[in-house]
Design an enzyme around this catalytic site. Structure first.
Site, PDB file in Angstrom:
ATOM      1  N   ASP A  67       0.817  -1.219   0.000  1.00 47.09           N
ATOM      2  CA  ASP A  67       0.000   0.000   0.000  1.00 47.09           C
ATOM      3  C   ASP A  67       0.847   1.264   0.000  1.00 47.09           C
ATOM      4  O   ASP A  67       2.064   1.218   0.189  1.00 47.09           O
ATOM      5  CB  ASP A  67      -0.954  -0.010   1.209  1.00 47.09           C
ATOM      6  CG  ASP A  67      -0.300  -0.530   2.487  1.00 47.09           C
ATOM      7  OD1 ASP A  67       0.935  -0.508   2.576  1.00 47.09           O
ATOM      8  OD2 ASP A  67      -1.035  -0.947   3.389  1.00 47.09           O
ATOM      9  N   ASP A 136      -7.477  -2.838  14.403  1.00 48.71           N
ATOM     10  CA  ASP A 136      -8.867  -3.093  14.013  1.00 48.71           C
ATOM     11  C   ASP A 136      -8.990  -4.319  13.105  1.00 48.71           C
ATOM     12  O   ASP A 136     -10.059  -4.578  12.545  1.00 48.71           O
ATOM     13  CB  ASP A 136      -9.474  -1.856  13.328  1.00 48.71           C
ATOM     14  CG  ASP A 136      -8.760  -1.477  12.030  1.00 48.71           C
ATOM     15  OD1 ASP A 136      -7.812  -2.199  11.626  1.00 48.71           O
ATOM     16  OD2 ASP A 136      -9.145  -0.463  11.413  1.00 48.71           O
ATOM     17  N   HIS A 138      -7.222  -4.917  10.291  1.00 51.21           N
ATOM     18  CA  HIS A 138      -6.982  -4.739   8.850  1.00 51.21           C
ATOM     19  C   HIS A 138      -5.705  -5.438   8.388  1.00 51.21           C
ATOM     20  O   HIS A 138      -4.783  -5.651   9.171  1.00 51.21           O
ATOM     21  CB  HIS A 138      -6.992  -3.255   8.455  1.00 51.21           C
ATOM     22  CG  HIS A 138      -5.816  -2.442   8.914  1.00 51.21           C
ATOM     23  ND1 HIS A 138      -5.940  -1.150   9.377  1.00 51.21           N
ATOM     24  CD2 HIS A 138      -4.482  -2.705   8.966  1.00 51.21           C
ATOM     25  CE1 HIS A 138      -4.733  -0.673   9.679  1.00 51.21           C
ATOM     26  NE2 HIS A 138      -3.841  -1.588   9.437  1.00 51.21           N
ATOM     27  N   GLU A 143      -9.737  -2.105   5.525  1.00 49.24           N
ATOM     28  CA  GLU A 143     -10.346  -1.861   6.832  1.00 49.24           C
ATOM     29  C   GLU A 143     -11.596  -2.735   6.999  1.00 49.24           C
ATOM     30  O   GLU A 143     -12.071  -3.331   6.026  1.00 49.24           O
ATOM     31  CB  GLU A 143     -10.719  -0.371   6.944  1.00 49.24           C
ATOM     32  CG  GLU A 143      -9.533   0.589   6.821  1.00 49.24           C
ATOM     33  CD  GLU A 143      -8.646   0.643   8.085  1.00 49.24           C
ATOM     34  OE1 GLU A 143      -8.599  -0.336   8.848  1.00 49.24           O
ATOM     35  OE2 GLU A 143      -8.001   1.685   8.281  1.00 49.24           O
TER      36      GLU A 143
HETATM   37  C1  F6R Z   1       1.444  -1.529   6.116  1.00 49.43           C
HETATM   38  C2  F6R Z   1       0.155  -2.195   6.226  1.00 49.43           C
HETATM   39  C3  F6R Z   1      -0.631  -2.204   7.497  1.00 49.43           C
HETATM   40  C4  F6R Z   1       0.224  -2.463   8.741  1.00 49.43           C
HETATM   41  C5  F6R Z   1      -0.645  -2.399   9.989  1.00 49.43           C
HETATM   42  C6  F6R Z   1       0.178  -2.574  11.247  1.00 49.43           C
HETATM   43  O1  F6R Z   1       1.985  -1.670   4.826  1.00 49.43           O
HETATM   44  O2  F6R Z   1      -0.286  -2.710   5.270  1.00 49.43           O
HETATM   45  O3  F6R Z   1      -1.620  -3.198   7.409  1.00 49.43           O
HETATM   46  O4  F6R Z   1       0.835  -3.705   8.634  1.00 49.43           O
HETATM   47  O5  F6R Z   1      -1.305  -1.179  10.037  1.00 49.43           O
HETATM   48  O6  F6R Z   1       1.012  -1.470  11.398  1.00 49.43           O
HETATM   49  P1  F6R Z   1       2.181  -1.477  12.475  1.00 49.43           P
HETATM   50  O7  F6R Z   1       3.146  -2.534  12.034  1.00 49.43           O
HETATM   51  O8  F6R Z   1       2.808  -0.116  12.382  1.00 49.43           O
HETATM   52  O9  F6R Z   1       1.549  -1.775  13.776  1.00 49.43           O
END
Ligand code: F6R
Length: 262
Positions: A67, A136, A138, A143
Site C-alpha cells: 500500500d 482493528d 486490517h 479496513e
Molecule cells: C502496512 C500495512 C498495514 C500495517 C498495519 C500494522 O503496509 O499494510 O496493514 O501492517 O497497520 O502497522 P504497524 O506494524 O505499524 O503496527
C-alpha cells in the site's frame, strides 16, 4: 494457519526471516509482497544481516508493496516509498527496476490500480506476502467491511488507523492522509503464501479474532483462515488472548526437521 509463538519480537522476526530466506535461496527470482509500519522492521533488519553476512542474494527478486498513502510525494519522509528505501532497499542488492509500490500521487487512481494488479500477474504472482495487522484487524489497508474479493483500489482509513498512525506524523492526526491505495483482500489471498507478524499486547485482541474468531468482513485478517499457506509469527504478548496458545506451541515444538522454515 500455522501459529508460531516466540518469547519476543526479535525471535519471531528471525524465525519469519528464515522462511523468506529459504524461499529466496530456493527461488532466486521469487516475488515478494512487502509491508511497512513498525512490525516488519526487525524482519527487514534480519534480512539485511543475512544479505551482508551470508550473502542472501536479492538481485533477481521482484517486490510489490501492499500500500501507499494517497497525496504523499515519494520523497515525503512518511511515504511508504521512503520507508522501504530507508529500512530495506538501500541496504540489500535489489534491482530498483523490480520494485513496485503504488503511486500515491497518481492522477488516475483506477488505471494505476489496474496496472498494479496486471504487473503482479505479469511477474507470475506473489510467492510470499508479508503482512502486519491493524488493531482493528486490517491487512494492507483493507479496513473492516472490506470485500474479501477486493483488488487493488483506493480506500479510506478508519479513525482508529488514523489515530494509530499519527505516531509517524508528530502525533498529529490531522497530518495523516485519509486515503490510501492498497492491494485488495483478493490480491493478498492470491499470494501463494502469506506470513503475518504481530507484536505486543495492542495486537492481542486482533490476533485472537483473526485466528480463533469467525471469518468475517469485520475482521479482514480472519480471511487468512481460508488461505492454504498462512503462517502467523507473534510474540507472547500478542498471543495473550489466544485460547489454544498451548496447542500452537506444542505443534511448533514438534515440527519435523524437514518442515522447518518451509
Ligand atoms: C502496512 C500495512 C498495514 C500495517 C498495519 C500494522 O503496509 O499494510 O496493514 O501492517 O497497520 O502497522 P504497524 O506494524 O505499524 O503496527
Amino acid at each position: 494457519m500455522e501459529i508460531i509463538i516466540q518469547q519476543n519480537k526479535q525471535a519471531a522476526s528471525v524465525a519469519a526471516a528464515r522462511v523468506v530466506a529459504r524461499l529466496v535461496s530456493e527461488k532466486p527470482d521469487a516475488v515478494l509482497g512487502l509491508a511497512t509500519g513498525s512490525t516488519p522492521l526487525p524482519l527487514y533488519a534480519e534480512l539485511i544481516r543475512m544479505h551482508r553476512e551470508v550473502g542472501l542474494d536479492f538481485s533477481a527478486v521482484t517486490t510489490f508493496n501492499l500500500d501507499e498513502y494517497v497525496g504523499l510525494e515519494k520523497e515525503h519522509e512518511q511515504s511508504y516509498h521512503s520507508f522501504m528505501w530507508q529500512n530495506l532497499f538501500s541496504q540489500i542488492n535489489i534491482n530498483p527496476d523490480k520494485i513496485h509500490i503504488p503511486d500515491g500521487m497518481t492522477t488516475d487512481v483506477p488505471a494505476c490500480c489496474a496496472a498494479y494488479e496486471q504487473a503482479i500477474v505479469d511477474a507470475g504472482g506473489i510467492d510470499l506476502q508479508i503482512l502486519g495487522i491493524g488493531s482493528d484487524g486490517h491487512i494492507g489497508f483493507n479496513e473492516p467491511t472490506s470485500s474479501f474479493a477486493s483488488r487493488t483500489r483506493i480506500k479510506t482509513l478508519t479513525q482508529e488507523t488514523v489515530a494509530d498512525n499519527a505516531r509517524f506524523f508528530d502525533g498529529d492526526e490531522s497530518k495523516v492522509p485519509r486515503h490510501c491505495i492498497t492491494m485488495g483482500i483478493g490480491t493478498i489471498m492470491a499470494a501463494r503464501s502469506n506470513i503475518m507478524l504481530a507484536f505486543g499486547g495492542g495486537k492481542a485482541e486482533a490476533i485472537a479474532a483473526m485466528v480463533e474468531g469467525p471469518v468475517a468482513a469485520m475482521v479482514p485478517a480472519s480471511i487468512l483462515q481460508h488461505h492454504r499457506n498462512a503462517k502467523v509469527f507473534i510474540d507472547d504478548a500478542a498471543a495473550a488472548q489466544l485460547k489454544r496458545a498451548d496447542y500452537y506451541r506444542w505443534v511448533y515444538a514438534g515440527k519435523p526437521d524437514w518442515q522447518q522454515d518451509a
